[in-house]
Scaffold this motif. Structure first.
Motif, short mmCIF file in Angstrom:
data_model
loop_
_atom_site.label_atom_id
_atom_site.label_comp_id
_atom_site.label_asym_id
_atom_site.label_seq_id
_atom_site.Cartn_x
_atom_site.Cartn_y
_atom_site.Cartn_z
N MET A 29 0.74 -1.26 0.09
CA MET A 29 -0.10 0.02 -0.03
C MET A 29 0.85 1.29 0.14
SD MET A 29 -1.62 0.18 3.70
CE MET A 29 -2.34 1.51 3.62
N GLY A 30 0.33 2.40 -0.68
CA GLY A 30 1.11 3.67 -0.35
C GLY A 30 1.61 3.83 0.91
N GLY A 31 2.74 4.50 0.83
CA GLY A 31 3.43 5.12 2.25
C GLY A 31 3.83 4.04 3.03
N ILE A 32 4.03 2.47 2.49
CA ILE A 32 4.60 1.59 3.42
C ILE A 32 6.12 1.49 3.08
CG2 ILE A 32 4.39 -0.32 1.55
CD1 ILE A 32 2.94 -1.78 4.03
N GLY A 33 6.58 2.16 2.00
CA GLY A 33 8.06 1.95 2.07
C GLY A 33 8.73 1.27 0.88
N LYS A 34 7.85 1.31 -0.31
CA LYS A 34 8.42 0.83 -1.45
C LYS A 34 9.69 1.49 -2.19
CE LYS A 34 4.44 0.93 -3.51
NZ LYS A 34 3.81 1.37 -2.20
N THR A 35 9.48 2.58 -2.08
CA THR A 35 10.25 3.50 -3.06
C THR A 35 11.46 3.78 -1.92
OG1 THR A 35 8.71 4.97 -3.91
CG2 THR A 35 10.77 5.95 -3.65
N THR A 36 11.29 3.71 -0.68
CA THR A 36 12.51 3.80 0.23
C THR A 36 13.30 2.78 0.18
OG1 THR A 36 11.13 5.02 1.59
CG2 THR A 36 13.25 4.24 2.70
N LEU A 37 12.55 1.61 -0.04
CA LEU A 37 13.44 0.27 0.01
C LEU A 37 14.33 0.05 -1.31
CD1 LEU A 37 14.24 -2.66 0.90
CD2 LEU A 37 12.11 -3.63 -0.12
N THR A 136 4.91 -1.05 -7.16
CA THR A 136 3.46 -0.78 -7.53
C THR A 136 2.65 -0.85 -6.18
OG1 THR A 136 1.65 -1.31 -9.00
CG2 THR A 136 3.05 -2.92 -8.18
N ARG A 137 1.44 -0.25 -6.27
CA ARG A 137 0.70 -0.23 -5.05
C ARG A 137 -0.31 -1.67 -5.39
NH1 ARG A 137 -1.64 5.78 -4.07
NH2 ARG A 137 0.39 6.64 -3.39
N ASP A 138 -0.45 -1.90 -6.56
CA ASP A 138 -1.40 -2.85 -7.11
C ASP A 138 -0.75 -4.14 -7.63
OD1 ASP A 138 -3.14 -4.20 -8.45
OD2 ASP A 138 -3.75 -2.73 -9.80
N LEU A 197 3.58 7.40 10.46
CA LEU A 197 4.35 7.57 11.84
C LEU A 197 5.26 8.74 11.73
CD1 LEU A 197 5.57 3.76 11.97
CD2 LEU A 197 4.16 4.92 13.60
N LYS A 198 6.05 9.01 10.64
CA LYS A 198 6.43 10.32 10.32
C LYS A 198 5.60 11.67 10.78
CE LYS A 198 9.51 11.32 6.65
NZ LYS A 198 10.06 11.06 5.41
N VAL A 199 4.71 11.61 9.97
CA VAL A 199 3.81 12.77 9.96
C VAL A 199 3.22 13.05 11.35
CG1 VAL A 199 1.74 13.86 8.93
CG2 VAL A 199 3.46 12.85 7.52
N MET A 298 6.59 16.86 -2.17
CA MET A 298 5.55 16.31 -1.42
C MET A 298 5.30 14.78 -1.49
SD MET A 298 1.76 18.28 -0.81
CE MET A 298 2.23 19.68 -0.16
N HIS A 299 5.09 13.97 -0.70
CA HIS A 299 4.69 12.77 -0.87
C HIS A 299 3.24 12.74 -1.52
CE1 HIS A 299 3.73 8.50 -0.35
NE2 HIS A 299 5.17 8.33 -0.28
N ASP A 300 3.13 11.81 -2.64
CA ASP A 300 1.84 11.93 -3.31
C ASP A 300 0.63 11.62 -2.38
OD1 ASP A 300 2.60 9.27 -3.39
OD2 ASP A 300 2.32 8.77 -5.40
N LEU A 301 0.67 10.81 -1.34
CA LEU A 301 -0.42 10.75 -0.59
C LEU A 301 -0.77 11.83 0.26
CD1 LEU A 301 0.44 7.06 0.86
CD2 LEU A 301 -1.48 7.73 -0.62
#
Ligand SMILES: Nc1ncnc2c1ncn2[C@@H]1O[C@H](COP(=O)(O)OP(=O)(O)OP(=O)(O)O)[C@@H](O)[C@H]1O
Ligand SMILES: [Mg+2]
Length: 352
Positions: A29-37, A136-138, A197-199, A298-301
């Protein structure tokens, strides 16, 4: 993070292992850390490949496929002036020119398998030992023959989440003693989602009172599972005044990706106040950050949360919203002679 990078790298990426080209999907899901990983993997394994290419935000660049193709060719072939005249030509060029190179390519945030076809993401396009990571989120987007392995990005464990929240709330790896239990509950209600958690951590960093933590926790408790927009909106609601809220909405609707100097000059000219302090506040709250080229990011979410606030001002009647960021919406309102009262403060109109 180090643990996740290692787990992903040994079990999925198999660097230095099989000489086959491998295509690996990361989904979650969005914001879970895929890009970060994916970014962490790239920086850890730079030396293991002859070239790397990171294609970011593919979903939002659907209409700019040619520029993504150019980036892929330029980064791998290290020829900064490569030009492509059409999507079909770009696909052909990628298939023809990259086949002998051992590359690490990340295609970040796709929402449609066609994007992979257009980027010629297939085993035959790259040289032996290459690894291609797709995020991907999907999950369904990855259900195609050419994806060899799928990795489900996991929410943070309580321990990881507590560390992240504490870092943003207390500037420490662990919570202040008297907040221990509240912080654990907070991690639980944020569903281990690092973005939330960050926000939320940053929101609470300024609130040095247990009562405020408790009331924030109450609000979180009432948010249904997975409604990350609503979690993020707690931070918007907690902004101190309407001016900083307005600057946040303006940026989320119109100014992402533009230079900070340019945006500041526009917004300063629309208001009696300078927006510099507001931009600093939004960065402190992790609602905004400044990119490498001094552009606003800005994060897209978070962007979607801002746009949703504006949309909710008037779900049906566009003229009653404060901001219109689609040129077509703005034009249709401006052309509609039956509309006599507008709430619109700013709109984006593209002249052709
Ligand atoms: N392991 C981690 N440690 C610290 N912060 C993290 C970690 N993972 C993610 N984050 C933070 O959480 C936020 C969301 O992460 P990220 O952008 O990687 O999510 P995503 O899954 O790619 O989301 P989307 O689907 O919207 O693209 C980022 O601000 C990132 O800095
Ligand atoms: Mg992402």
């Amino acid at each position: 993070m180090t643990f996740r990078v290692q787990e992903f790298s040994t079990e999925y990426l198999d660097v230095g292992g099989s000489p086959d080209v491998q295509i690996i999907g990361i989904w979650g899901m969005g914001g879970i850390g895929k890009t970060t990983l994916a970014r962490a993997v790239c920086s850890n394994y730079q030396q293991s490949f002859s070239c790397q290419c990171y294609l970011e935000d593919v979903r939002s660049k659907k209409k700019k496929m040619v520029s993504l193709q150019e980036q892929l060719l330029r980064d791998i072939l290290k020829q900064p002036d490569i030009k492509v005249s059409s999507v079909a030509e770009g696909t052909k060029e990628i298939k023809k020119r990259l086949g002998s190179m051992k590359v690490l390519v990340v295609v970040d945030d796709i929402d449609d398998a066609d994007q992979l076809d257009e980027l010629a993401i297939e085993h035959e396009s790259f040289g032996p030992g290459s690894r291609i990571i797709i995020t991907t989120r999907d999950e369904h987007v990855l259900n195609i023959q050419k994806v060899d392995k799928k990795y489900k990005a996991q929410a943070m464990t309580e321990k990881e989440g507590l560390k992240l929240l504490s870092w943003y709330a207390f500037g420490n790896d662990y919570p202040n003693k008297e907040y221990n239990e509240l912080a654990r509950d907070m991690v639980d209600y944020c569903g281990g989602l690092p973005l939330a958690l960050k926000v939320v951590g940053r929101l609470l960093a300024t609130k040095k009172s247990k009562t405020i933590w408790e009331s924030t926790l109450d609000k979180l408790r009432n948010i249904p599972d997975g409604k990350i927009h609503e979690m993020l909106k707690l931070s918007y609601d907690g902004l101190l005044d309407d001016h900083v809220k307005g600057v946040f909405l303006d940026i989320s609707c119109f100014f992402i990706g533009l230079g900070i100097g340019f945006v500041t000059s526009i917004l300063d000219s629309c208001s009696r106040f300078s927006v510099e302090a507001e931009i600093t506040t939004l960065c402190d709250r992790c609602l905004l950050y400044i990119g490498e080229k001094r552009e606003l990011r800005m994060h897209d979410l978070i962007r979607d949360m801002g746009r949703e606030i504006v949309r909710a001002e008037s779900p049906v009647e566009l003229e009653k919203r404060s901001r219109l960021w689609h040129s077509e919406d703005a034009k249709s309102v401006l052309r509609n002679e039956s509309v006599s009262t507008f709430a619109i403060k700013r709109c984006y109109v593209k002249y052709m």
